[in-house]
Design an enzyme around this catalytic site. Structure first.
Site, PDB file in Angstrom:
ATOM      1  N   LYS A   1     -10.155  -5.148  10.627  1.00 54.63           N
ATOM      2  CA  LYS A   1     -11.234  -4.580   9.808  1.00 54.63           C
ATOM      3  C   LYS A   1     -12.598  -4.569  10.519  1.00 54.63           C
ATOM      4  O   LYS A   1     -13.432  -3.722  10.237  1.00 54.63           O
ATOM      5  CB  LYS A   1     -11.371  -5.351   8.497  1.00 54.63           C
ATOM      6  CG  LYS A   1     -10.261  -5.070   7.508  1.00 54.63           C
ATOM      7  CD  LYS A   1     -10.523  -5.810   6.211  1.00 54.63           C
ATOM      8  CE  LYS A   1      -9.444  -5.557   5.197  1.00 54.63           C
ATOM      9  NZ  LYS A   1      -9.713  -6.202   3.917  1.00 54.63           N
TER      10      LYS A   1
ATOM     11  N   SER B   1       0.814  -1.223   0.000  1.00 58.70           N
ATOM     12  CA  SER B   1       0.000   0.000   0.000  1.00 58.70           C
ATOM     13  C   SER B   1       0.849   1.275   0.000  1.00 58.70           C
ATOM     14  O   SER B   1       0.506   2.233  -0.712  1.00 58.70           O
ATOM     15  CB  SER B   1      -0.974  -0.004   1.176  1.00 58.70           C
ATOM     16  OG  SER B   1      -1.918  -1.022   0.978  1.00 58.70           O
TER      17      SER B   1
ATOM     18  N   LEU C   1     -21.313 -23.984   5.467  1.00 56.51           N
ATOM     19  CA  LEU C   1     -22.433 -23.422   4.695  1.00 56.51           C
ATOM     20  C   LEU C   1     -23.173 -22.298   5.415  1.00 56.51           C
ATOM     21  O   LEU C   1     -23.689 -21.378   4.789  1.00 56.51           O
ATOM     22  CB  LEU C   1     -23.399 -24.528   4.299  1.00 56.51           C
ATOM     23  CG  LEU C   1     -22.971 -25.295   3.041  1.00 56.51           C
ATOM     24  CD1 LEU C   1     -23.954 -26.394   2.713  1.00 56.51           C
ATOM     25  CD2 LEU C   1     -22.820 -24.362   1.831  1.00 56.51           C
TER      26      LEU C   1
ATOM     27  N   ALA D   1     -13.701 -10.942   2.650  1.00 55.70           N
ATOM     28  CA  ALA D   1     -13.529 -10.507   1.264  1.00 55.70           C
ATOM     29  C   ALA D   1     -14.710 -10.968   0.421  1.00 55.70           C
ATOM     30  O   ALA D   1     -15.231 -10.220  -0.422  1.00 55.70           O
ATOM     31  CB  ALA D   1     -12.226 -11.063   0.711  1.00 55.70           C
TER      32      ALA D   1
ATOM     33  N   TYR E   1      -2.828 -12.626  -3.726  1.00 56.82           N
ATOM     34  CA  TYR E   1      -1.765 -12.114  -4.611  1.00 56.82           C
ATOM     35  C   TYR E   1      -0.361 -12.457  -4.118  1.00 56.82           C
ATOM     36  O   TYR E   1       0.622 -12.009  -4.689  1.00 56.82           O
ATOM     37  CB  TYR E   1      -1.923 -10.600  -4.850  1.00 56.82           C
ATOM     38  CG  TYR E   1      -1.997  -9.776  -3.597  1.00 56.82           C
ATOM     39  CD1 TYR E   1      -3.227  -9.450  -3.039  1.00 56.82           C
ATOM     40  CD2 TYR E   1      -0.838  -9.342  -2.969  1.00 56.82           C
ATOM     41  CE1 TYR E   1      -3.304  -8.706  -1.881  1.00 56.82           C
ATOM     42  CE2 TYR E   1      -0.904  -8.600  -1.811  1.00 56.82           C
ATOM     43  CZ  TYR E   1      -2.139  -8.281  -1.275  1.00 56.82           C
ATOM     44  OH  TYR E   1      -2.205  -7.549  -0.122  1.00 56.82           O
TER      45      TYR E   1
ATOM     46  N   ASN F   1     -12.242  -0.959   5.679  1.00 56.41           N
ATOM     47  CA  ASN F   1     -10.826  -0.990   5.274  1.00 56.41           C
ATOM     48  C   ASN F   1     -10.283   0.419   5.006  1.00 56.41           C
ATOM     49  O   ASN F   1      -9.105   0.580   4.733  1.00 56.41           O
ATOM     50  CB  ASN F   1     -10.613  -1.894   4.053  1.00 56.41           C
ATOM     51  CG  ASN F   1     -11.015  -1.210   2.765  1.00 56.41           C
ATOM     52  OD1 ASN F   1     -11.906  -0.371   2.755  1.00 56.41           O
ATOM     53  ND2 ASN F   1     -10.353  -1.561   1.684  1.00 56.41           N
TER      54      ASN F   1
HETATM   55  P1  ATR Z   1     -10.869 -12.953   4.517  1.00 59.65           P
HETATM   56  O1  ATR Z   1     -11.280 -11.856   5.470  1.00 59.65           O
HETATM   57  O2  ATR Z   1      -9.518 -12.749   3.903  1.00 59.65           O
HETATM   58  O3  ATR Z   1     -11.913 -13.238   3.495  1.00 59.65           O
HETATM   59  P2  ATR Z   1     -11.563 -14.991   6.441  1.00 59.65           P
HETATM   60  O4  ATR Z   1     -12.690 -14.120   6.891  1.00 59.65           O
HETATM   61  O5  ATR Z   1     -10.670 -15.565   7.483  1.00 59.65           O
HETATM   62  O6  ATR Z   1     -10.630 -14.252   5.416  1.00 59.65           O
HETATM   63  O7  ATR Z   1     -12.205 -16.171   5.563  1.00 59.65           O
HETATM   64  C1  ATR Z   1     -11.447 -17.232   5.121  1.00 59.65           C
HETATM   65  C2  ATR Z   1     -12.254 -18.100   4.144  1.00 59.65           C
HETATM   66  O8  ATR Z   1     -11.393 -19.153   3.714  1.00 59.65           O
HETATM   67  C3  ATR Z   1     -13.485 -18.777   4.746  1.00 59.65           C
HETATM   68  O9  ATR Z   1     -14.455 -18.921   3.742  1.00 59.65           O
HETATM   69  C4  ATR Z   1     -12.939 -20.155   5.148  1.00 59.65           C
HETATM   70  O10 ATR Z   1     -13.891 -21.184   5.199  1.00 59.65           O
HETATM   71  P3  ATR Z   1     -14.823 -21.410   6.511  1.00 59.65           P
HETATM   72  O11 ATR Z   1     -15.866 -20.334   6.429  1.00 59.65           O
HETATM   73  O12 ATR Z   1     -15.342 -22.770   6.377  1.00 59.65           O
HETATM   74  O13 ATR Z   1     -13.896 -21.237   7.699  1.00 59.65           O
HETATM   75  C5  ATR Z   1     -12.010 -20.419   3.982  1.00 59.65           C
HETATM   76  N1  ATR Z   1     -10.984 -21.416   4.312  1.00 59.65           N
HETATM   77  C6  ATR Z   1      -9.883 -21.236   5.092  1.00 59.65           C
HETATM   78  N2  ATR Z   1      -9.153 -22.368   5.143  1.00 59.65           N
HETATM   79  C7  ATR Z   1      -9.800 -23.270   4.356  1.00 59.65           C
HETATM   80  C8  ATR Z   1      -9.544 -24.628   3.967  1.00 59.65           C
HETATM   81  N3  ATR Z   1      -8.458 -25.279   4.396  1.00 59.65           N
HETATM   82  N4  ATR Z   1     -10.416 -25.234   3.130  1.00 59.65           N
HETATM   83  C9  ATR Z   1     -11.513 -24.587   2.669  1.00 59.65           C
HETATM   84  N5  ATR Z   1     -11.808 -23.307   2.988  1.00 59.65           N
HETATM   85  C10 ATR Z   1     -10.979 -22.657   3.819  1.00 59.65           C
END
Ligand code: ATR
Length: 280
Positions: free
Chosen positions: A67, A17, A157, A134, A224, A88
């Site tokens: 955030k 950034s 889900l 995100a 990224y 953000n």
């Molecule tokens: P961000 O704010 O960057 O979006 P986050 O809120 O921590 O990050 O969300 C991470 C996402 O990655 C979630 O959808 C998580 O799935 P769950 O909702 O089931 O926790 C997903 N995720 C992280 N590790 C995973 C894995 N090993 N397999 C599948 N999904 C995963």
């Protein structure tokens, strides 16, 4: 006047950034500094109060893991940030500290920049993989923009259901498992990978296999680091069109800069440079 801008988060020592906003300051001929302030979660409240009291700040970005944690400390949230439930970008509006979220718009702008035809085709079938912060921002923004066929696949889900409840416009959203996503992948024109699977250091993982992907599909990965994730490499091998994560980073920054300064910097030449920086 010198604009005082910055970033809070942890860890952020390697953030891109500062580089992006320095370019924007130069491109718009605005005098300013972009400070980086890394503080550990235990110091969050104290350090944030210092920022709030330091009236000299015109605005700052907020990144992980703050955030959501920053929300109660702000005077006001704009509608998008309120609906997404995360901030953000913070703007000091004559002493009133207002929270925004530019992630979703950043994604939409970057997508439309690389694939302008998308703007006129709101009926494409979209799949979002993941249901974290995100994914919330991207789903909300695409729904607001009029895309109305957006499915969500997630390991958990119930989190996908929370996101689908954000929709404000008429739309159809199926909530599916990762396995169903893999099996039904040929239904989708745009697949957006938002989980942290594939992020360094676990860069040889992907959330789903892409064997059933449509050849002409667009595949986005918002990760990224690495710049080309395993997911993106698999999509490329199939011949799909790809959309890399650094581009969302660039455009969320552009919108934040507009909120702080009222000027819209051109991103001309920056996409390629940012890619090179990330390739090291
Ligand atoms: P961000 O704010 O960057 O979006 P986050 O809120 O921590 O990050 O969300 C991470 C996402 O990655 C979630 O959808 C998580 O799935 P769950 O909702 O089931 O926790 C997903 N995720 C992280 N590790 C995973 C894995 N090993 N397999 C599948 N999904 C995963």
């Amino acid at each position: 006047m010198e604009y005082q801008l910055g970033l809070i988060g942890y860890p952020i020592k390697h953030s891109l950034s500062p580089w992006i906003h320095q370019q924007f300051l130069e491109k718009t001929n605005i005098n300013g500094k972009y400070h980086i302030d890394e503080f550990v979660p235990e110091q969050f409240e104290n350090r944030l109060l210092q920022w709030k009291e330091a009236e000299k700040y015109h605005g700052y970005n907020v990144t992980a893991p703050y955030k959501q944690r920053i929300v109660p400390f702000l005077d006001e949230l704009d509608e998008t940030a309120r609906n997404i439930g995360a901030v953000n970008t913070v703007v000091n509006q004559n002493g009133k500290i207002v929270g925004y979220n530019t992630d979703g718009i950043g994604y939409q702008r970057s997508l439309e920049k690389h694939f302008p035809e998308i703007k006129d085709n709101k009926s494409i079938n979209i799949l979002i993989i993941g249901a974290g912060g995100a994914a919330r921002a991207i789903y909300y923004t695409l729904n607001q923009a009029g895309f109305h066929l957006i499915d969500i696949a997630n390991r958990t889900l119930s989190k996908a259901e929370d996101i689908a409840n954000l929709r404000t416009r008429e739309s159809k959203t199926n909530l599916i498992t990762l396995l169903q996503a893999e099996e039904n992948l040929s239904n989708y024109d745009l697949v957006i990978q938002t989980t942290n699977v594939g992020m360094m250091p676990e860069s040889n993982h992907s959330p789903i296999k892409l064997g059933n992907l449509k050849k002409e599909a667009i595949v986005s990965d918002i990760v990224y680091q690495p710049i080309r994730t395993n997911f993106i490499r698999d999509a490329q091998a199939i011949g799909a069109r790809i959309h890399l994560g650094h581009s969302m980073l660039l455009f969320q920054a552009q919108f934040a800069f507009e909120l702080w300064t009222g000027k819209s910097p051109s991103t001309e030449g920056m996409d390629e440079k940012l890619k090179k920086l990330l390739e090291g």
